[in-house]
Design a protein around this motif. Structure first.
Motif, PDB file in Angstrom:
ATOM      1  N   GLY A 128       7.605 140.715  55.064  1.00 20.98           N
ATOM      2  CA  GLY A 128       8.550 140.886  56.161  1.00 20.98           C
ATOM      3  C   GLY A 128       8.066 141.852  57.225  1.00 20.98           C
ATOM      4  N   GLY A 129       6.907 142.496  57.000  1.00 26.98           N
ATOM      5  CA  GLY A 129       6.369 143.438  57.973  1.00 26.98           C
ATOM      6  C   GLY A 129       5.499 142.734  59.005  1.00 26.98           C
ATOM      7  N   TRP A 130       5.238 143.418  60.105  1.00 24.67           N
ATOM      8  CA  TRP A 130       4.393 142.874  61.169  1.00 24.67           C
ATOM      9  C   TRP A 130       2.928 143.151  60.873  1.00 24.67           C
ATOM     10  CZ3 TRP A 130       5.969 139.820  65.080  1.00 24.67           C
ATOM     11  CH2 TRP A 130       7.343 139.758  65.337  1.00 24.67           C
ATOM     12  N   SER A 131       2.080 142.174  61.137  1.00 26.78           N
ATOM     13  CA  SER A 131       0.636 142.365  61.012  1.00 26.78           C
ATOM     14  C   SER A 131       0.164 143.206  62.192  1.00 26.78           C
ATOM     15  CB  SER A 131      -0.086 141.012  61.021  1.00 26.78           C
ATOM     16  OG  SER A 131      -0.037 140.440  62.319  1.00 26.78           O
ATOM     17  N   PRO A 132      -1.023 143.826  62.084  1.00 29.02           N
ATOM     18  CA  PRO A 132      -1.596 144.499  63.259  1.00 29.02           C
ATOM     19  C   PRO A 132      -1.925 143.451  64.333  1.00 29.02           C
ATOM     20  CG  PRO A 132      -2.827 145.027  61.249  1.00 29.02           C
ATOM     21  CD  PRO A 132      -1.847 143.951  60.904  1.00 29.02           C
ATOM     22  N   PHE A 133      -1.976 143.873  65.604  1.00 23.14           N
ATOM     23  CA  PHE A 133      -2.397 142.951  66.661  1.00 23.14           C
ATOM     24  C   PHE A 133      -3.849 142.571  66.419  1.00 23.14           C
ATOM     25  CE2 PHE A 133       1.388 144.445  68.805  1.00 23.14           C
ATOM     26  CZ  PHE A 133       1.817 143.300  69.467  1.00 23.14           C
ATOM     27  N   GLN A 134      -4.153 141.291  66.632  1.00 26.56           N
ATOM     28  CA  GLN A 134      -5.491 140.770  66.390  1.00 26.56           C
ATOM     29  C   GLN A 134      -5.790 139.652  67.378  1.00 26.56           C
ATOM     30  OE1 GLN A 134      -4.805 139.863  62.321  1.00 26.56           O
ATOM     31  NE2 GLN A 134      -3.535 138.107  62.737  1.00 26.56           N
ATOM     32  N   PRO A 135      -7.070 139.230  67.465  1.00 29.09           N
ATOM     33  CA  PRO A 135      -7.407 138.115  68.364  1.00 29.09           C
ATOM     34  C   PRO A 135      -6.659 136.839  67.956  1.00 29.09           C
ATOM     35  CG  PRO A 135      -9.383 139.251  67.632  1.00 29.09           C
ATOM     36  CD  PRO A 135      -8.241 139.800  66.811  1.00 29.09           C
ATOM     37  N   LEU A 136      -6.418 135.984  68.935  1.00 30.38           N
ATOM     38  CA  LEU A 136      -5.683 134.740  68.700  1.00 30.38           C
ATOM     39  C   LEU A 136      -6.543 133.706  67.986  1.00 30.38           C
ATOM     40  CD1 LEU A 136      -4.096 136.117  71.084  1.00 30.38           C
ATOM     41  CD2 LEU A 136      -3.450 133.831  71.736  1.00 30.38           C
ATOM     42  N   THR A 137      -5.921 132.988  67.052  1.00 33.58           N
ATOM     43  CA  THR A 137      -6.558 131.836  66.417  1.00 33.58           C
ATOM     44  C   THR A 137      -6.162 130.591  67.220  1.00 33.58           C
ATOM     45  OG1 THR A 137      -4.670 131.338  64.989  1.00 33.58           O
ATOM     46  CG2 THR A 137      -6.311 132.905  64.128  1.00 33.58           C
ATOM     47  N   ALA A 138      -6.753 129.462  66.884  1.00 37.78           N
ATOM     48  CA  ALA A 138      -6.383 128.203  67.538  1.00 37.78           C
ATOM     49  C   ALA A 138      -4.899 127.904  67.312  1.00 37.78           C
ATOM     50  CB  ALA A 138      -7.251 127.062  67.023  1.00 37.78           C
ATOM     51  N   GLN A 139      -4.387 128.177  66.101  1.00 40.12           N
ATOM     52  CA  GLN A 139      -2.970 127.931  65.807  1.00 40.12           C
ATOM     53  C   GLN A 139      -2.077 128.848  66.637  1.00 40.12           C
ATOM     54  OE1 GLN A 139      -1.776 128.341  61.702  1.00 40.12           O
ATOM     55  NE2 GLN A 139       0.382 128.092  62.198  1.00 40.12           N
TER      56      GLN A 139
ATOM     57  N   SER B 173      -3.682 139.117  72.567  1.00 43.38           N
ATOM     58  CA  SER B 173      -3.702 139.400  71.131  1.00 43.38           C
ATOM     59  C   SER B 173      -2.338 139.041  70.555  1.00 43.38           C
ATOM     60  CB  SER B 173      -4.052 140.869  70.853  1.00 43.38           C
ATOM     61  OG  SER B 173      -3.104 141.726  71.443  1.00 43.38           O
ATOM     62  N   VAL B 174      -2.255 138.981  69.216  1.00 40.80           N
ATOM     63  CA  VAL B 174      -1.013 138.545  68.572  1.00 40.80           C
ATOM     64  C   VAL B 174      -0.769 139.337  67.292  1.00 40.80           C
ATOM     65  CG1 VAL B 174      -2.110 136.692  67.249  1.00 40.80           C
ATOM     66  CG2 VAL B 174       0.318 136.512  67.833  1.00 40.80           C
ATOM     67  N   SER B 175       0.513 139.539  66.994  1.00 43.42           N
ATOM     68  CA  SER B 175       0.963 140.129  65.739  1.00 43.42           C
ATOM     69  C   SER B 175       1.984 139.150  65.164  1.00 43.42           C
ATOM     70  CB  SER B 175       1.620 141.488  66.015  1.00 43.42           C
ATOM     71  OG  SER B 175       2.222 142.009  64.848  1.00 43.42           O
ATOM     72  N   THR B 176       1.972 138.970  63.844  1.00 38.98           N
ATOM     73  CA  THR B 176       2.893 138.010  63.235  1.00 38.98           C
ATOM     74  C   THR B 176       3.736 138.658  62.144  1.00 38.98           C
ATOM     75  OG1 THR B 176       1.205 137.301  61.660  1.00 38.98           O
ATOM     76  CG2 THR B 176       1.413 136.012  63.683  1.00 38.98           C
ATOM     77  N   GLN B 177       4.872 138.031  61.887  1.00 40.63           N
ATOM     78  CA  GLN B 177       5.780 138.439  60.822  1.00 40.63           C
ATOM     79  C   GLN B 177       6.256 137.163  60.139  1.00 40.63           C
ATOM     80  OE1 GLN B 177       9.731 139.675  62.039  1.00 40.63           O
ATOM     81  NE2 GLN B 177       9.746 141.277  60.482  1.00 40.63           N
ATOM     82  N   ILE B 178       6.021 137.074  58.837  1.00 35.56           N
ATOM     83  CA  ILE B 178       6.431 135.891  58.085  1.00 35.56           C
ATOM     84  C   ILE B 178       7.868 136.095  57.608  1.00 35.56           C
ATOM     85  CG2 ILE B 178       5.932 134.391  56.112  1.00 35.56           C
ATOM     86  CD1 ILE B 178       3.708 134.499  58.303  1.00 35.56           C
ATOM     87  N   VAL B 179       8.730 135.183  57.994  1.00 31.51           N
ATOM     88  CA  VAL B 179      10.136 135.174  57.584  1.00 31.51           C
ATOM     89  C   VAL B 179      10.426 133.738  57.165  1.00 31.51           C
ATOM     90  CG1 VAL B 179      10.879 137.174  58.933  1.00 31.51           C
ATOM     91  CG2 VAL B 179      10.794 134.963  60.031  1.00 31.51           C
TER      92      VAL B 179
END
Length: 94
Positions: free
Chosen positions: A14-25, A46-52
């Motif tokens: 449920g936490g946010w990932s660090p910002f990172q370079p973008l993938t194709a997805q 850049s992008v940060s993701t959170q899985i919910v």
């Protein structure tokens, strides 16, 4: 003394990932969510993701409003549900 690999901190559920370079997805989700969006032009850097129950995305972007040459930074927040099209949940100028 043994050489040990650096320990990476696990991402909390449920936490946010660090910002990172973008993938194709990541680029595809951004493009699909902003399809038809008019006015300000956003370029993700850049992008940060959170899985919910799906995935929340925070894209750090360079923003501009053509034809003006004024440029600013913004975070575009997008939710990609498990089934269905990703959509914008917020935009914050930083």
């Amino acid at each position: 003394m043994l050489n040990q690999a650096p320990v990476q901190e696990p991402t909390l559920v449920g936490g946010w990932s660090p910002f990172q370079p973008l993938t194709a997805q990541d680029k595809e989700v951004f493009s699909e969510a902003l399809n038809g969006f008019v006015g300000v032009s956003y370029t993700p850097n850049s992008v940060s993701t959170q899985i919910v129950a799906g995935t929340n995305y925070r894209y750090k972007c360079t923003a501009s409003m053509p034809p003006s040459e004024v440029i600013w930074e913004a975070v575009v927040e997008i939710f990609a549900p498990l089934n269905g099209k990703p959509y914008i949940t917020g935009i914050v100028r930083i």
